[in-house]
Motif scaffolding. Structure first.
Motif, PDB file in Angstrom:
ATOM      1  N   THR A 186     -14.610 -47.640   8.751  1.00 57.38           N
ATOM      2  CA  THR A 186     -13.348 -48.392   8.776  1.00 57.38           C
ATOM      3  C   THR A 186     -13.736 -49.856   9.174  1.00 57.38           C
ATOM      4  N   ALA A 207     -13.832 -39.158  15.148  1.00 59.28           N
ATOM      5  CA  ALA A 207     -13.213 -40.177  15.985  1.00 59.28           C
ATOM      6  C   ALA A 207     -13.348 -41.668  15.191  1.00 59.28           C
ATOM      7  N   PRO A 208     -12.768 -41.637  14.004  1.00 50.60           N
ATOM      8  CA  PRO A 208     -12.476 -42.924  13.293  1.00 50.60           C
ATOM      9  C   PRO A 208     -11.456 -43.993  14.230  1.00 50.60           C
ATOM     10  N   ILE A 209     -11.963 -44.869  14.045  1.00 52.01           N
ATOM     11  CA  ILE A 209     -11.135 -46.057  14.794  1.00 52.01           C
ATOM     12  C   ILE A 209      -9.952 -46.515  13.962  1.00 52.01           C
ATOM     13  N   PRO A 254     -21.038 -43.807  19.359  1.00 48.77           N
ATOM     14  CA  PRO A 254     -20.707 -42.867  20.125  1.00 48.77           C
ATOM     15  C   PRO A 254     -20.268 -43.173  21.464  1.00 48.77           C
ATOM     16  N   PRO A 273     -24.081 -50.838  11.861  1.00 50.19           N
ATOM     17  CA  PRO A 273     -25.006 -50.003  11.812  1.00 50.19           C
ATOM     18  C   PRO A 273     -24.778 -48.361  11.975  1.00 50.19           C
ATOM     19  N   MET A 274     -23.372 -48.322  12.787  1.00 48.17           N
ATOM     20  CA  MET A 274     -23.207 -46.967  13.050  1.00 48.17           C
ATOM     21  C   MET A 274     -21.742 -46.750  12.516  1.00 48.17           C
ATOM     22  N   CYS A 275     -21.633 -46.684  11.101  1.00 50.86           N
ATOM     23  CA  CYS A 275     -20.160 -47.045  10.616  1.00 50.86           C
ATOM     24  C   CYS A 275     -19.441 -45.762  10.349  1.00 50.86           C
ATOM     25  N   GLY A 276     -19.824 -44.398  10.693  1.00 49.76           N
ATOM     26  CA  GLY A 276     -18.925 -43.516  10.708  1.00 49.76           C
ATOM     27  C   GLY A 276     -18.265 -43.386   9.245  1.00 49.76           C
ATOM     28  N   SER A 277     -17.149 -43.339   9.545  1.00 45.45           N
ATOM     29  CA  SER A 277     -16.206 -43.104   8.220  1.00 45.45           C
ATOM     30  C   SER A 277     -15.946 -44.530   7.530  1.00 45.45           C
ATOM     31  N   SER A 303     -30.977 -44.275  10.645  1.00 46.24           N
ATOM     32  CA  SER A 303     -30.975 -44.589  12.105  1.00 46.24           C
ATOM     33  C   SER A 303     -30.896 -46.096  12.462  1.00 46.24           C
ATOM     34  N   PHE A 304     -30.139 -46.434  13.654  1.00 54.24           N
ATOM     35  CA  PHE A 304     -30.248 -47.922  13.860  1.00 54.24           C
ATOM     36  C   PHE A 304     -31.631 -48.716  14.129  1.00 54.24           C
ATOM     37  N   LEU A 359     -29.360 -43.806  23.899  1.00 53.35           N
ATOM     38  CA  LEU A 359     -29.095 -44.363  22.738  1.00 53.35           C
ATOM     39  C   LEU A 359     -28.442 -45.792  23.030  1.00 53.35           C
ATOM     40  N   ASN A 395     -19.246 -49.651  16.837  1.00 51.87           N
ATOM     41  CA  ASN A 395     -18.412 -48.500  17.471  1.00 51.87           C
ATOM     42  C   ASN A 395     -19.647 -47.430  17.717  1.00 51.87           C
ATOM     43  N   ASP A 437     -25.376 -45.330   8.802  1.00 50.81           N
ATOM     44  CA  ASP A 437     -24.939 -44.183   9.640  1.00 50.81           C
ATOM     45  C   ASP A 437     -26.356 -43.183   9.578  1.00 50.81           C
ATOM     46  N   ILE A 438     -26.419 -42.329  10.767  1.00 44.98           N
ATOM     47  CA  ILE A 438     -27.675 -41.575  10.645  1.00 44.98           C
ATOM     48  C   ILE A 438     -27.171 -40.382  10.108  1.00 44.98           C
TER      49      ILE A 438
END
Ligand SMILES: C[S@@+](CC[C@H](N)C(=O)[O-])C[C@H]1O[C@@H](n2cnc3c(N)ncnc32)[C@H](O)[C@@H]1O
Length: 382
Positions: A206, A175-177, A309, A200-204, A289-290, A322, A307, A261-262
């Protein structure tokens, strides 16, 4: 195509004002926000710069003509009478995009075919040879919009690939933005690169990549090419000057940029992205983790945009828990920060438990989401 061009800049729902600000800052005139579009005027140089520098435009269209047609034959006749030679060589290639064919026109595909025929027939008559059709990398991409009762707007798409394709992505996480949405969120949050920034929850990565591009004043299009580079009148010298001026503006980020990111895989993907952007040295990236993350040392406040989950995969935990944890962490450890969260899960957002100071509706792809602001004052618990 030269001095005074009418431009249409499609964008995403909710980003019209942000894009209008960008367009004015770039130097475009008669900037007018509409519904998912901003219109403006400018010269060829500004057309090139709009493609290279605008962060929240999806593409840059040059309006060639607007007219009303009553039936398909009149559309064909008008298109055939338009002189296409300034935009396309007889041996070149083209592609036609049709939006909103209008209620009494047959279908998008049929109108695209008709438009292509009108252009190809003109070339065959005049030059004895005809351009070909190329969906992937055409020399000329035509954009045809038919609204209401046959009101046609005929435009050239100067961008080629959509401008969200910055050229920095290889792999993405889940789910990248969209890059344009990320840049728009930063615009709404008022980020200009002058304050500490955290996702703090950066995923890929973006949001961090877009933030780092802003902070280092890098134009978002420096890593890619554009449709206008294939036009017959492409002005190579002007383009080289514009690119060089954009490169000369690059600076180091004045404030820390922190990402976490965790998930270690997400961190690795982000790192590779920042490397391609040329901003890796500007970003501190940690697998954490955050709950364990703290603001960059020596800073007293800043901006967080994230962003989280929207839902948990089965058996990995409880999504509302969460969001509650996010609220608790913000309150306890992030005094002085303004935090913005985008989420489509309103039940979970309620569990953040902080007062929302702004709420902006946005679309995350097909999903309706809310972009919510929380202010963590120093020395107060929410
Ligand atoms: C929706 S994704 C973010 C996508 C990102 N905006 C992008 O463009 O790629 C949410 C991310 O939050 C991470 N995450 C989930 N729980 C977390 C936690 N407690 N602490 C830190 N990261 C977490 C997930 O690993 C995931 O990468």
């Amino acid at each position: 195509m030269h001095h005074d061009l009418t431009l249409a800049l499609p964008t995403l729902m909710g980003l019209e004002e942000t894009l209008a600000d960008e367009a004015r800052e770039l130097g475009l005139s008669e900037v007018t926000p509409g519904r998912r579009v901003v219109t403006a005027r400018g010269n060829l140089e500004l057309l090139y710069r709009a493609n290279l520098e605008l962060r929240t435009a999806v593409r840059v269209l040059v309006t060639l003509d607007t007219f009303k047609v009553t039936h398909e034959q009149s559309l064909y006749d008008r298109l055939r009478a338009t002189n296409w030679r300034p935009y396309l060589a007889p041996e070149g290639s083209l592609f036609v995009d049709v939006v909103d064919p209008g209620r009494w026109f047959r279908n998008t595909h049929f109108i695209a075919q008709l438009t292509k025929d009108a252009i190809v027939d003109q070339f065959r008559d005049k030059y004895g040879t005809r351009p070909s059709v190329d969906k992937r990398q055409p020399d000329m991409r035509i954009h045809l919009r038919i609204a209401g009762e046959g009101e046609v707007t005929l435009s050239l798409d100067s961008s080629g690939d959509g401008l969200h394709r910055r050229g920095y992505r290889r792999r993405t996480g889940e789910a990248p933005i969209n890059e344009v949405l990320a840049a728009g969120m930063l615009g709404i949050a008022g980020y200009r690169g002058e304050q500490p920034f955290v996702d703090p929850m950066c995923g890929s990565g973006t949001l961090l990549a877009e933030a780092a591009l802003i902070a280092t004043r890098r134009a978002p299009g420096l890593l890619r090419s554009f449709g206008f580079e294939r036009w017959p009148d492409f002005d190579r010298a002007t383009w080289a000057t514009i690119r060089q001026a954009a490169l000369d503006r690059i600076r180091p980020a004045p404030q820390p940029i922190l990402g976490a990111d965790i998930d270690g895989v997400a961190v690795a993907i982000s790192r590779a992205t920042f490397d391609r952007c040329g901003v890796l040295p500007q970003v501190t990236l940690v697998e954490s983790s955050f709950a364990d993350l703290r603001p960059p040392q020596g800073t007293e406040g800043g901006l967080m945009v994230t962003n989280p989950p929207y839902e948990m995969r089965l058996q990995t935990g409880d999504i509302e828990g969460l969001y509650q944890e996010i609220g608790d962490n913000l309150k306890t450890h992030w005094a002085g920060y303004t935090a913005w969260l985008i989420s489509a899960n309103s039940a979970a957002v309620k569990r953040v438990g902080l007062r929302t100071t702004r709420k902006v509706p946005l679309m995350n792809g097909p999903v309706e989401a809310r972009f919510c602001r929380y202010d963590m004052y120093t020395g107060s618990a929410s």
